[in-house]
Design an enzyme around this catalytic site. Structure first.
Site, mmCIF file in Angstrom:
data_model
loop_
_atom_site.group_PDB
_atom_site.id
_atom_site.type_symbol
_atom_site.label_atom_id
_atom_site.label_comp_id
_atom_site.label_asym_id
_atom_site.label_seq_id
_atom_site.Cartn_x
_atom_site.Cartn_y
_atom_site.Cartn_z
ATOM 1 N N GLY A 1 2.478 3.705 1.587
ATOM 2 C CA GLY A 1 2.966 3.914 2.948
ATOM 3 C C GLY A 1 3.468 5.325 3.190
ATOM 4 O O GLY A 1 3.635 5.755 4.327
ATOM 5 N N ARG A 2 3.745 6.022 2.133
ATOM 6 C CA ARG A 2 4.155 7.415 2.298
ATOM 7 C C ARG A 2 3.744 8.273 1.112
ATOM 8 O O ARG A 2 4.188 9.405 0.968
ATOM 9 C CB ARG A 2 5.642 7.503 2.479
ATOM 10 C CG ARG A 2 6.374 6.864 1.324
ATOM 11 C CD ARG A 2 7.750 7.300 1.324
ATOM 12 N NE ARG A 2 8.546 6.399 0.520
ATOM 13 C CZ ARG A 2 9.812 6.582 0.308
ATOM 14 N NH1 ARG A 2 10.402 7.607 0.855
ATOM 15 N NH2 ARG A 2 10.493 5.759 -0.431
ATOM 16 N N GLY B 1 0.805 -1.226 0.000
ATOM 17 C CA GLY B 1 0.000 0.000 0.000
ATOM 18 C C GLY B 1 0.830 1.265 0.000
ATOM 19 O O GLY B 1 2.054 1.240 0.119
ATOM 20 N N ASP C 1 4.661 -4.182 -7.178
ATOM 21 C CA ASP C 1 3.998 -2.975 -6.666
ATOM 22 C C ASP C 1 4.584 -1.725 -7.319
ATOM 23 O O ASP C 1 4.045 -0.635 -7.133
ATOM 24 C CB ASP C 1 4.127 -2.886 -5.138
ATOM 25 C CG ASP C 1 5.562 -2.955 -4.666
ATOM 26 O OD1 ASP C 1 6.237 -3.953 -5.006
ATOM 27 O OD2 ASP C 1 6.033 -2.025 -3.995
ATOM 28 N N ASP D 1 7.793 5.038 -9.460
ATOM 29 C CA ASP D 1 8.553 4.790 -8.232
ATOM 30 C C ASP D 1 10.059 4.823 -8.465
ATOM 31 O O ASP D 1 10.737 3.797 -8.483
ATOM 32 C CB ASP D 1 8.142 3.462 -7.589
ATOM 33 C CG ASP D 1 6.959 3.649 -6.654
ATOM 34 O OD1 ASP D 1 6.374 4.757 -6.675
ATOM 35 O OD2 ASP D 1 6.611 2.712 -5.921
ATOM 36 N N LYS E 1 4.517 12.462 -2.316
ATOM 37 C CA LYS E 1 5.331 11.349 -1.812
ATOM 38 C C LYS E 1 6.187 11.864 -0.661
ATOM 39 O O LYS E 1 7.012 12.766 -0.848
ATOM 40 C CB LYS E 1 6.221 10.797 -2.927
ATOM 41 C CG LYS E 1 7.016 9.574 -2.504
ATOM 42 C CD LYS E 1 7.550 8.839 -3.701
ATOM 43 C CE LYS E 1 8.506 7.717 -3.288
ATOM 44 N NZ LYS E 1 9.032 7.017 -4.468
ATOM 45 N N ASP F 1 8.257 5.678 8.466
ATOM 46 C CA ASP F 1 7.740 6.950 8.971
ATOM 47 C C ASP F 1 6.865 7.737 7.995
ATOM 48 O O ASP F 1 6.359 8.800 8.334
ATOM 49 C CB ASP F 1 8.912 7.832 9.427
ATOM 50 C CG ASP F 1 9.915 8.058 8.296
ATOM 51 O OD1 ASP F 1 9.632 7.641 7.150
ATOM 52 O OD2 ASP F 1 10.982 8.651 8.564
HETATM 53 P P1 AMP Z 1 9.242 0.886 -2.479
HETATM 54 O O1 AMP Z 1 10.408 -0.013 -2.299
HETATM 55 O O2 AMP Z 1 9.571 2.354 -2.429
HETATM 56 O O3 AMP Z 1 8.411 0.549 -3.673
HETATM 57 O O4 AMP Z 1 8.314 0.673 -1.209
HETATM 58 C C1 AMP Z 1 7.744 -0.559 -0.852
HETATM 59 C C2 AMP Z 1 6.702 -0.362 0.208
HETATM 60 O O5 AMP Z 1 7.264 0.262 1.360
HETATM 61 C C3 AMP Z 1 5.535 0.519 -0.218
HETATM 62 O O6 AMP Z 1 4.378 0.021 0.387
HETATM 63 C C4 AMP Z 1 5.904 1.861 0.360
HETATM 64 O O7 AMP Z 1 4.786 2.675 0.586
HETATM 65 C C5 AMP Z 1 6.581 1.463 1.664
HETATM 66 N N1 AMP Z 1 7.540 2.485 2.108
HETATM 67 C C6 AMP Z 1 8.737 2.772 1.589
HETATM 68 N N2 AMP Z 1 9.335 3.774 2.254
HETATM 69 C C7 AMP Z 1 8.480 4.146 3.242
HETATM 70 C C8 AMP Z 1 8.501 5.134 4.272
HETATM 71 N N3 AMP Z 1 9.529 5.958 4.447
HETATM 72 N N4 AMP Z 1 7.430 5.209 5.080
HETATM 73 C C9 AMP Z 1 6.380 4.396 4.944
HETATM 74 N N5 AMP Z 1 6.291 3.448 3.996
HETATM 75 C C10 AMP Z 1 7.324 3.324 3.146
HETATM 76 MG MG MG Z 2 6.873 1.363 -4.479
#
Ligand code: AMP
Ligand code: MG
Length: 523
Positions: free
Chosen positions: A103-104, A101, A275, A285, A124, A136
């Site tokens: 997350g940020r 989902g 994702d 991303d 973002k 966070d």
């Molecule tokens: P990513 O590797 O950036 O595609 O992130 C994978 C998952 O981790 C996704 O669900 C992001 O929303 C979550 N995520 C990555 N960085 C953060 C962050 N700093 N805070 C909250 N969720 C994060």
């Molecule tokens: Mg991502």
């Protein structure tokens, strides 16, 4: 600030998480949660893209209004905005990872511009959501600069991508352990406003499938077809198997086209988890991505993937295919037989093979790609790797090679290692003779060949060390390097006199420096 018209279809038409309580949780039976961006101490506009603003109908006056930085920093909403975080899952590094989902990332709303185009605005780094898991919800300046620059650079290169409207500093510090090695430090925080017609990912479909919620899955598929692929939906009501099959085939086709562009310009995504795969075939991303300097199909910038190198440059076409098989798997409950899904996957292969041949022809300046030309390109790639030659510089210089008497001197700038250049000089000379003979047999006039090559082979790419230099300056409070680099990247296929240094090969100091050749997911 000029108001925008919002029409938030995702939030209006799809089921929401009934809870708005703070805190991380599993969200079942819903495709998103209502959230609010968490306010920041001192939002400040650091950079913005006039081209992206224009798409929305905004001008410099709108962007310079104090309210703009407030909204893009998450400290206020414009009339019509309805912030949400999407619920999706995904396969990370080959394993089903369950719920992930936004997350940020927080979607502010879907705006419809004067031309009737739908553009979703998404912050973002705007704070925690139910999907933030252990993190966070924030983003650091270095990663945000990278996402901002690369989104717009890819657009100017002609690669399908999500866009970036602006970069806002939060005035707050964020703690990150850059290489997950027990050395956390405080870094300046920032937020990018991303813009795309849709941020739906393969993972949005995988999650309801893995939870056996086939009704929710069907609802999302039909919504996506109607909103994001309206040319397929027509008047169909309900949307049937035939339309859904055409949709999957189009997703496959768009994905193949996107990856072929990556291979043409030397882009390595770095984290092709499902994702991070857009249903619209947009590059999405921007994390530990990188650009090929010396040609090496085995290279990945992502230190988190250093061991298996799953997402290395040369593997991207296969990974995209594998990711499509995960999407196909998630769609099986919607089809009476699996034939349409197999056909969609075949569409990927056919499209990719066609696009690869088109790349070979365009990069070599040939009117069309014959089977022998595939071998000619393979031989060149093997040489570029063995001799450690710069991909971008080499192909650009190839346009200047004289088919009458080709000389390796044309490519001097491309070599990183004099010894390796010398060791392969003879092989290059032989290859250049073959190439020159092939060019002479081609129907095209020399000027036409050269012009076609300059359109396919960029002079400027967002070299990792250039982005890092802009980041170093920005961390010292000077954002001019970001603007200058983006300005170079506005016309990547044009020679820009006075800006030769942006086309130069990677300097030695950048070879092993963090941020220049090594990046992690710690953004
Ligand atoms: P990513 O590797 O950036 O595609 O992130 C994978 C998952 O981790 C996704 O669900 C992001 O929303 C979550 N995520 C990555 N960085 C953060 C962050 N700093 N805070 C909250 N969720 C994060
Ligand atoms: Mg991502």
């Amino acid at each position: 600030m000029r108001p925008l018209r919002f029409d938030n279809r995702f939030a209006r038409e799809l089921p929401a998480d009934p809870s708005t309580a703070p805190g991380r949780r599993q969200v079942v039976g819903a495709l998103y949660s209502h959230v609010q961006p968490a306010p920041v101490a001192a939002p400040r506009l650091l950079a913005w893209s006039p081209e992206c603003a224009a798409v929305l109908g905004w001008t410099e006056d709108d962007v310079r209004a104090p309210r703009f930085a407030e909204v893009m920093g998450g400290n206020g909403l414009l009339e019509g905005m309805q912030p949400i975080a999407a619920n999706y899952g995904g396969h990370q590094f080959g394993q089903w990872a369950g719920q992930l989902g936004d997350g940020r990332a927080i979607t502010l709303g879907e705006t419809v511009n004067a031309r009737g185009e739908r553009w979703e605005l998404q912050l973002k780094g705007a704070g925690p959501t139910p999907y933030s898991r252990t993190a966070d919800g924030r983003a650091v300046l270095r990663s945000s600069v990278r996402e901002y620059l690369c989104s717009e650079a890819m657009h100017h290169l002609g690669v399908p991508t999500t866009r970036a409207l602006c970069l806002v500093g939060t005035g707050e510090q964020v703690v990150r352990d850059m290489f997950y090695d027990g050395h956390p430090r405080e870094e300046p925080g920032a937020i990018v406003c991303r813009v795309a017609p849709s941020f739906i990912r393969f993972g949005n479909f995988e999650l309801p499938y893995w939870r056996d919620d086939h009704a929710l899955l069907a609802q999302l598929v039909d919504f996506t077809i109607r909103r994001d692929f309206p040319h397929l939906a027509g008047d169909a009501d309900p949307i049937d198997d035939t339309v859904r099959a055409r949709w999957f085939a189009e997703v496959a086709e768009r994905t193949a086209t996107m990856v072929a562009h990556w291979m043409r310009v030397g882009f390595v995504h770095g984290v092709m988890n499902t994702d991070n795969m857009s249903i619209l075939g947009l590059t999405i991303d921007y994390g530990p991505y990188g650009w090929i300097d010396d040609f090496d199909p085995d290279w990945t910038p992502n230190t988190t993937d250093a061991h298996g190198r799953r997402y290395r440059f040369g593997h991207q076409p296969q990974v995209a295919y594998w990711n499509l098989t995960r999407l196909a798997g998630a769609l099986t409950p919607l089809f009476a037989t699996q034939d349409p899904l197999h056909e969609g996957l075949e569409r990927y292969e056919r499209t990719y093979v066609g696009a690869h041949r088109a790349n070979v022809a365009a990069k070599l300046g040939l009117a069309a790609c014959a089977d022998d030309d595939l071998r000619l390109m393979q031989a060149l790639c093997a040489l570029l790797k063995a001799a450690e030659a710069d991909m971008t510089i080499f192909f650009r210089a190839l346009a200047d090679a004289d088919p009458g008497s080709p000389s390796l001197a044309t490519f001097d700038e491309a070599f990183y290692d004099a010894g390796k250049r010398a060791a392969h000089a003879e092989a290059f000379a032989a290859w250049l003779r073959d190439y020159a003979a092939r060019v002479r047999s081609d129907a095209r006039a020399p000027a036409e060949r050269r012009a076609a090559m300059l359109r396919a082979n960029p002079r400027y790419v967002l070299r990792n060390y250039l982005a890092q230099q802009a980041i170093d300056r920005a961390e010292d409070g000077d954002t001019a390097g970001i603007d200058e680099l983006l300005d170079v990247m506005r016309r990547p296929y044009d020679d820009q006199p006075g800006r030769e240094r942006f086309a130069a090969k990677r300097p030695d100091w950048a070879r092993e420096r963090a941020g220049c050749s090594m990046l992690s997911c710690s953004s």
